[in-house]
Design a protein around this motif. Structure first.
Motif, PDB file in Angstrom:
ATOM      1  N   LEU A  30       0.755  -1.316   0.076  1.00 33.02           N
ATOM      2  CA  LEU A  30      -0.051   0.042  -0.035  1.00 33.02           C
ATOM      3  C   LEU A  30       0.773   1.355  -0.067  1.00 33.02           C
ATOM      4  O   LEU A  30       0.531   2.135  -0.690  1.00 33.02           O
ATOM      5  CB  LEU A  30      -0.988   0.113   1.208  1.00 33.02           C
ATOM      6  CG  LEU A  30      -1.934  -1.189   1.155  1.00 33.02           C
ATOM      7  CD1 LEU A  30      -2.802  -1.167   2.538  1.00 33.02           C
ATOM      8  CD2 LEU A  30      -2.907  -0.700  -0.028  1.00 33.02           C
ATOM      9  N   ARG A  78       2.627   1.716  -3.459  1.00 37.18           N
ATOM     10  CA  ARG A  78       1.970   1.337  -4.431  1.00 37.18           C
ATOM     11  C   ARG A  78       2.157   2.527  -5.460  1.00 37.18           C
ATOM     12  O   ARG A  78       2.030   2.187  -6.695  1.00 37.18           O
ATOM     13  CB  ARG A  78       0.305   1.087  -4.260  1.00 37.18           C
ATOM     14  CG  ARG A  78      -0.203   0.103  -5.280  1.00 37.18           C
ATOM     15  CD  ARG A  78      -1.741   0.028  -4.670  1.00 37.18           C
ATOM     16  NE  ARG A  78      -2.448   1.345  -4.735  1.00 37.18           N
ATOM     17  CZ  ARG A  78      -3.021   1.888  -5.979  1.00 37.18           C
ATOM     18  NH1 ARG A  78      -2.895   1.301  -6.958  1.00 37.18           N
ATOM     19  NH2 ARG A  78      -3.585   2.866  -5.957  1.00 37.18           N
ATOM     20  N   ASP A 115      -5.731   3.947   0.108  1.00 35.61           N
ATOM     21  CA  ASP A 115      -4.563   3.177   0.469  1.00 35.61           C
ATOM     22  C   ASP A 115      -4.099   3.703   1.741  1.00 35.61           C
ATOM     23  O   ASP A 115      -3.666   2.747   2.471  1.00 35.61           O
ATOM     24  CB  ASP A 115      -3.327   3.449  -0.583  1.00 35.61           C
ATOM     25  CG  ASP A 115      -3.454   2.666  -1.835  1.00 35.61           C
ATOM     26  OD1 ASP A 115      -4.718   1.940  -1.970  1.00 35.61           O
ATOM     27  OD2 ASP A 115      -2.818   2.802  -2.724  1.00 35.61           O
ATOM     28  N   MET A 154      -7.503  -2.825  -4.512  1.00 37.98           N
ATOM     29  CA  MET A 154      -7.659  -3.568  -3.480  1.00 37.98           C
ATOM     30  C   MET A 154      -8.632  -4.810  -3.596  1.00 37.98           C
ATOM     31  O   MET A 154      -8.229  -5.659  -2.940  1.00 37.98           O
ATOM     32  CB  MET A 154      -8.756  -2.564  -2.333  1.00 37.98           C
ATOM     33  CG  MET A 154      -7.930  -1.247  -2.067  1.00 37.98           C
ATOM     34  SD  MET A 154      -6.958  -1.572  -0.601  1.00 37.98           S
ATOM     35  CE  MET A 154      -6.288  -0.035  -0.431  1.00 37.98           C
TER      36      MET A 154
END
Lengths: 397, 155, 254
Positions: free
Chosen positions: A119, A122, A158, B11
């Protein structure tokens, strides 16, 4: 066997002649301790908003990952049947502290470390995928899971999820290492290990070692990259190291005082051991060189005004001594706990092999390996960009 | 919905990856856990049979009597009566269960040493146990020249 | 179906779950002895050991027989059972002098002199087959377990060789068998006791200093043994539910 017998004093049960847990099992708590400690340091920034340690946030995360990848290797190397270790996932014995290792490890590695790093990096991954070509591009695209979305909103999501994971991560880190302490602390047959304080001591010593490692790595990396060291950051980390160390040392002393005062049936035996076989590694290395000295050095910085140069030197020395001290502590727990007989009537000696499967050489390799992995991780995901805003991820190749 | 998904797609992909891994794990687990695991407790029931299957090496004193009833009879009333034959003769399952026991005739115990395994003087032995110092007792020859091993009492 | 089978197993107590090699060996053992077919009822027994220190003469028969019966390595040091010799000065019972040369395999060459006022005795040791075994508790995978008839056994095809159980046993009764790289320990001669025989060590003990007992069998003499003597177990403070019951255990024994 003849030679083994010579290393025995007093009486030990005949099956105790073989020492079961070798230097590899010393490495295991040492390494997981570094993971937990580095992660907890990293999470300071994210959860408690300690801005000062931000420059080390990503480096600490990658360090934790590198060491986490290596953590199970000493165990695997030590098992009589590593090929059966998957049984821990098939039929975990719920009453066994060790059975939980597989799950705690997977949870921590995959859910906490990998997700959090993913995360956090990213955006960089996507940018690097855009900027590179060929194989490299494919690699980064795969790491981005084929997504090219780094819109404002996606990054905000995120960040939110990342923060949540960090919050989950802190108890996980504590669990990861506290439970390593529990593996030893819950062995009632062994008075050297059996202590409710063991998990707590392990957690704090983990923090100490992880912080010390990041302190050293950050200085080293800055020097290597010829980048300026962020002194407030370094000072803050060193201060946290001092605090954690003081708590850790107090706990260990509490354990010691408690043992001396209670002086139960095992006391004479253990006392003798500490004054003979463990004298060097416990009194000299762990307590004097590895604890009192670094605490003194770190306290000095707090008390006296020193130049930046001097502080950096002191931090370097204190960090190194700390790692030595914590390693000695793991050694004294694991090896020390096997040097006396459970009959409390005798002592044996640990003879470390050199080239053997559980000898010194594999141990050294296992200690170097995380740094190699870290080097590759840093190449793959350069951690220095947004921390100081100056450098944008360079797309190489 | 699409709007909601747009910035969460990565996600969801990660979630699917994790779910997939979990599914693979659960399937592998269902396949790989031994079928007889957990019937009586947290172990493979077959392990009981494995342990039972170990071959016998000692036959047990009951076995000898079937064929050596003369010896059994000669031990009657002796202080050696309670001692298992294999305490002196060693493990003899192979002999006792052989089709032709005489083909696997056991070697007899060494009469010069066998008695002292138990009877050599030692302060740690229970005080009432009959013990001898071979230097003071007997004539240096085999103990069996005066004692019958199956009925050692003299008189 | 599964439930049926489980019920059936429990009711009959028969061990029908014989796998591969085990089944063959089982047949081999039973060849020619149909009367000894597996009529052993798993749930009708609760095995224990009665040890009498006042009877042990330190001949080492048990140590030798155990190694022969179970194929235990002579070297390096692997003992499923061993015998210790204690030399205690009455005025200093806290510091006994103990030895166990090669586990007592070759007996005990005389070492002490009679009449020096000391107390000397032998202590046979073996797995206590604890009802609350710390070793079983820590096994991560279920490779060591308490059987329904009260025996602590090892599944050698399942053991990882992590050695946690070796650390957890307060009595030092476990070792790693270098041939299999798995843990090994006293099985209470499970292959014998399930066929109505006694253990190898009991079989050859000339004094009856150790006797196998079945606590679920009301006619077993072990009940008298436990009733008629002052009984102690090793390290009772460990609360392991040890089932090796000692008569005449001196306080100095560890």
């Amino acid at each position: 066997m003849e030679s083994l017998l010579h290393s025995v004093q007093g009486y030990i049960y005949p099956d105790e002649l073989q020492l079961q847990w070798s230097i590899l099992i010393v490495l295991y708590p040492f390494i997981t301790g570094l993971v937990a400690g580095a992660f907890i340091l990293a999470s300071l920034e994210r959860v408690f908003n300690v801005e000062a340690v931000k420059p080390t946030y990503r480096l600490a995360l990658l360090t934790a990952l590198a060491f986490m990848i290596v953590a199970p290797l000493p165990l695997q190397l030590h098992l009589g049947h590593p090929e059966r270790s998957f049984e821990m996932y098939l039929t975990p014995h719920t009453t066994s502290a060790m059975a939980m290792f597989g799950f705690v490890y997977l949870w921590y590695l995959m859910v906490v470390l990998v997700l959090e790093i993913w995360l956090d990096f990213r955006k960089d991954i996507v940018l690097m995928a855009r900027a590179s070509t060929g194989l490299k591009r494919m690699l980064y695209r795969a790491m981005a899971l084929g997504s090219d979305n780094i819109s404002e909103r996606s990054l905000r999501i995120d960040d939110k999820v990342g923060k949540f994971i960090t919050i989950v991560g802190i108890p996980s880190a504590i669990l990861l290492h506290g439970y390593v302490g529990f593996i030893f602390g819950s062995v009632k047959a062994n008075p050297w290990w059996s202590s409710a304080l063991m998990p707590v001591v392990f957690i704090f010593s983990a923090m100490v070692s992880g912080i010390a490692l990041v302190l050293l790595l950050y200085q080293f990396v800055s020097w290597y990259r010829r980048a300026a060291v962020d002194m407030p950051c370094l000072d803050t980390i060193a201060r946290y190291l001092l605090y954690a160390f003081i708590i850790d040392f107090s706990l260990e002393m509490l354990d010691l005082v408690h043992r001396i005062y209670e002086a139960d049936e095992s006391f004479k035996t253990l006392d003798f051991m500490v004054h003979t076989k463990l004298y060097f590694s416990q009194i000299i290395l762990q307590i004097i060189v590895g604890t009192l000295l670094p605490i003194g050095l770190l306290a000095l910085v707090q008390l006296v005004k020193l130049t930046e140069q001097a502080r950096r030197a002191i931090y370097g020395a204190a960090g190194l001594l700390t790692l030595v001290g914590i390693f000695a502590m793991r050694w004294n727990v694991v090896i020390g706990g096997q040097l006396f007989s459970k009959s409390l009537l005798g002592y044996t000696t640990y003879k470390m092999g050199l080239w053997t499967r559980e000898g010194l050489l594999p141990a050294i390799i296992l200690l170097i390996l995380p740094f190699v992995i870290l080097y590759m991780l840093v190449k793959l995901l350069p951690p220095w960009d947004k921390a100081r805003g100056a450098e944008v991820p360079r797309a190489q190749g | 919905m699409r709007e909601w998904l747009r910035d969460r797609e990565h996600m969801v992909r990660m979630g699917i990856l994790f779910a997939g891994a979990l599914a693979v794990f659960l399937v592998a687990r269902a396949v790989m856990v031994p079928k007889d695991f957990g019937t009586y407790g947290h172990f493979r029931t077959g392990a009981l049979a494995d342990n039972m299957a170990h071959p016998l090496v000692f036959a047990g004193r009951q076995a000898c009597g079937d064929c050596h009833d003369d010896i059994v009879a000669s031990r009657k009333g002796s202080k050696h009566e309670q001692i298992g034959c294999e305490a002196c003769h060693g493990a003899l399952e192979a002999h006792a269960s052989a089709d032709d026991p005489s083909a696997l005739k056991p070697k007899l115990p060494d009469v010069k040493t066998i008695c002292l395994v138990c009877h050599r003087e030692n302060v740690a032995k229970p005080a009432g146990f009959p013990q001898v110092d071979p230097k003071d007792h007997g004539d240096g020859g085999p103990c069996t020249s005066c004692h019958n091993p199956h009925h050692p009492e003299i008189s | 179906m599964e439930a049926d089978r489980r019920e059936f197993l429990k009711q009959t107590g028969l061990l029908l779950v014989l796998t591969g090699a085990a089944a063959q060996a089982w047949d081999f053992v039973l060849a020619g002895e149909p009367e000894k077919a597996p009529t052993y009822k798993l749930l009708d027994h609760w095995w224990a050991m009665a040890m009498d220190i006042r009877k042990c003469i330190g001949c080492g028969n048990c140590v030798r027989a155990c190694k022969t019966e179970n194929g235990v390595l002579l070297e390096p040091d692997c003992f499923r059972t061993w015998v210790e010799r204690y030399h205690v000065h009455p005025d200093d019972p806290g510091h006994p002098e103990v030895d166990s040369p090669n586990g007592g395999y070759g007996g005990f060459p005389e070492k002490y002199k009679a009449g020096d006022g000391s107390k000397n005795f032998f202590v046979p040791k073996m797995c206590n087959h604890c009802a609350h075994s710390p070793c079983v508790q820590v096994c991560p995978v279920g490779a060591t377990f308490e059987s329904p008839d009260g025996v602590v056994l090892v599944d050698k095809t399942y053991c990882l060789g992590c050695r946690y159980c070796v650390q957890a046993c307060p009595y030092g009764c476990r070792y790693i068998d270098p041939r299999t790289e798995t843990v090994d320990k006293c099985s209470l001669c499970y292959h014998r006791i399930t066929k109505g025989l006694t253990t190898a060590c009991c079989e050859v003990c000339p004094m009856g200093a150790r006797k196998l007992g079945d606590l679920k069998d009301p006619k077993d003499p072990i009940h008298d043994f436990l009733k008629d003597h002052m009984i102690h177990v090793l390290k009772p403070e460990m609360a392991t539910g040890a089932k090796a019951y000692y008569n005449g255990l001196d306080g100095s024994v560890r």
